[in-house]
Design an enzyme around this catalytic site. Structure first.
Site, mmCIF file in Angstrom:
data_model
loop_
_atom_site.group_PDB
_atom_site.id
_atom_site.type_symbol
_atom_site.label_atom_id
_atom_site.label_comp_id
_atom_site.label_asym_id
_atom_site.label_seq_id
_atom_site.Cartn_x
_atom_site.Cartn_y
_atom_site.Cartn_z
ATOM 1 N N ARG A 46 -57.649 -2.346 21.401
ATOM 2 C CA ARG A 46 -57.788 -1.473 22.631
ATOM 3 C C ARG A 46 -57.325 -0.161 21.772
ATOM 4 N NH1 ARG A 46 -54.044 0.160 25.508
ATOM 5 N NH2 ARG A 46 -52.849 -1.657 25.898
ATOM 6 N N TYR A 98 -77.705 12.172 36.600
ATOM 7 C CA TYR A 98 -77.918 11.217 35.722
ATOM 8 C C TYR A 98 -77.212 10.568 37.740
ATOM 9 C CZ TYR A 98 -76.884 6.264 35.072
ATOM 10 O OH TYR A 98 -77.493 5.216 35.473
ATOM 11 N N ASP A 170 -74.658 15.653 27.752
ATOM 12 C CA ASP A 170 -75.836 14.516 27.957
ATOM 13 C C ASP A 170 -76.935 14.069 26.913
ATOM 14 O OD1 ASP A 170 -76.612 11.462 28.790
ATOM 15 O OD2 ASP A 170 -75.753 11.805 30.475
ATOM 16 N N LYS A 195 -79.510 2.631 26.253
ATOM 17 C CA LYS A 195 -80.728 3.702 26.171
ATOM 18 C C LYS A 195 -81.536 3.328 24.654
ATOM 19 C CE LYS A 195 -79.746 3.320 30.808
ATOM 20 N NZ LYS A 195 -79.229 4.963 31.199
#
Ligand SMILES: *Cc1c(COP(=O)(O)O)cnc(C)c1O
Length: 393
Positions: A46, A98, A170, A195
């Site tokens: 992690r 978004y 973004d 994307k």
């Protein structure tokens, strides 16, 4: 070295432990410690994993940042960045946002005392007016989704600097291939790597690059504390996709430009949104801050009935949520990304019942256009020769 070369030669492409030409999948959750008083670079996955680390260094390099981070999704990246803020803090955010980011800001963060004002960031005056004493950051998407409005990144960064605010961008739609927000004054750049960066509709992934050491350290702590990390397989797939970013962005953007121009001439199309079209209000600004217009365009067919007709007739693009893949994707914002928005508010933003968004993939541009043309009904399939019909079945 230019960007296209750095995609493949950025210092993170060869496995430092074996020399492998593709970073291996270090599918391990923990690491043997030879000396508990002096653990190595990796102690628990992690906190760190060599596969994920290679991707994190790559995005830092490509966005020209100080440090990069990989998260389980774009939303995991965005939400972890929002944890930089505390109860009482306020953010100024692009109103064309978004949907998932809007949901976190409107349904989750207010419970923790973090509030946002949504403004049209394409108007610097509105940004300035929304700033309060407790404002800590400005969060921008440019070009916006789905009507592709362009925000002046350097201009808004100057406002942020005067007010001691962080700028968060973004950059999913353009990727660092076309736009480098950190160069233009941003402090944090975020990607849904699901994307264009991943590029193949086969992975859900999020990336962040930050400019400064202090923010990097705070975000590193949050990534480890919250555990919002990207898995090893998905880190590998993201790196695999990223290597071809230039080739994909170039081809898809050239096709998008061609298709946007030709769609404007179809009688059934009321309006086309693409920053590269003459007459788009953000065209010059876009060209001053980005080196391309990207592969996403939207067009308005006038009614929901017409949209349904076209979606049932179109053969090449898949009809789906998402964008940025090798195959073209046709989305219906009113029923997909913007379904949760009140109708009036949605329509005010140009997201009408007739609006479709097209993410252009790597199919031949002429084939794509002909398919849209027959689906929109300006040209019936019946009048198309057998060769064309055979080529699209
Ligand atoms: C898809 C998307 C996101 C969310 O990313 P996920 O990987 O789906 O969590 C954030 N911002 C933009 C602009 C997006 O298109």
């Amino acid at each position: 070295m230019n960007f296209g070369t750095r995609l493949l030669h950025n210092g993170n492409e060869i496995d430092p432990f074996t020399g492998a030409a593709s970073i291996p999948l270090y599918q391990a959750s923990t690491y043997h410690q030879e000396d508990v008083d002096a653990p190595g670079d990796y102690d628990y996955a992690r906190s760190g994993n060599p596969t994920r680390h290679a991707l994190e260094q790559t995005i830092a390099e490509l966005e020209e940042g100080y440090r990069g981070f990989a998260f389980a999704s774009g939303m995991a990246a965005i939400s972890t960045v929002f944890f930089l803020f505390s109860s009482g803090d306020h953010l100024v955010v692009s109103e064309d946002l978004y949907g998932g980011t809007y949901r976190v800001l409107s349904d989750v963060l207010p419970r923790l005392g973090i509030r946002a004002s949504f403004v049209d960031t394409t108007d610097p005056g509105q940004v300035e007016k929304a700033i309060r004493p407790e404002t800590r950051a400005i969060y921008i998407e440019t070009p916006s989704n789905p009507t592709l409005k362009v925000t002046d990144l350097a201009g808004v960064s100057r406002i942020a600097e005067r007010n001691g605010l962080l700028i968060i961008v973004d950059n999913t739609f353009l990727t660092p291939y076309f736009q480098k927000p950190l160069r233009l004054g941003a402090d944090i750049v975020i990607h849904s790597a699901t994307k264009f960066i991943g590029g193949h509709s086969d992975v859900v992934s999020g990336l962040v690059a930050v400019k400064g050491e202090e923010v990097a350290e705070r975000l590193a702590l949050l990534q480890n504390a919250l555990g919002s990390i990207l898995g090893v397989q998905d880190a590998w797939l993201t790196m695999r996709g990223l290597k071809t970013l230039k080739a994909r962005m170039e081809t898809s953007t050239a096709s998008a430009e061609k298709i946007a121009r030709r769609l404007q001439e179809l009688p059934g199309v009321k309006k086309v949104y693409y920053t590269g079209l003459p007459g788009h209000p953000g065209k010059d600004l876009q060209e001053s801050q980005a080196s391309g217009h990207g592969a996403v365009l939207s067009f308005d067919l006038g009614s929901g009935a017409k949209v349904r007709e076209v979606l049932s007739r179109v053969r090449l693009p898949i009809v789906a949520v998402s964008l940025g893949s090798v195959e073209s994707i046709l989305s219906y914002p009113a029923k997909m990304s913007h379904a949760a928005m009140p109708t009036e508010e949605r329509q005010r933003r140009g997201v009408t019942d007739g609006l479709l968004r097209l993410s252009v993939g790597l199919e031949d541009a002429d084939d794509l256009f002909r398919d849209l043309e027959q689906a929109i009904g300006s040209r019936r399939l019946i009048s198309v020769g057998p060769e064309w019909r055979a080529s699209i079945v």
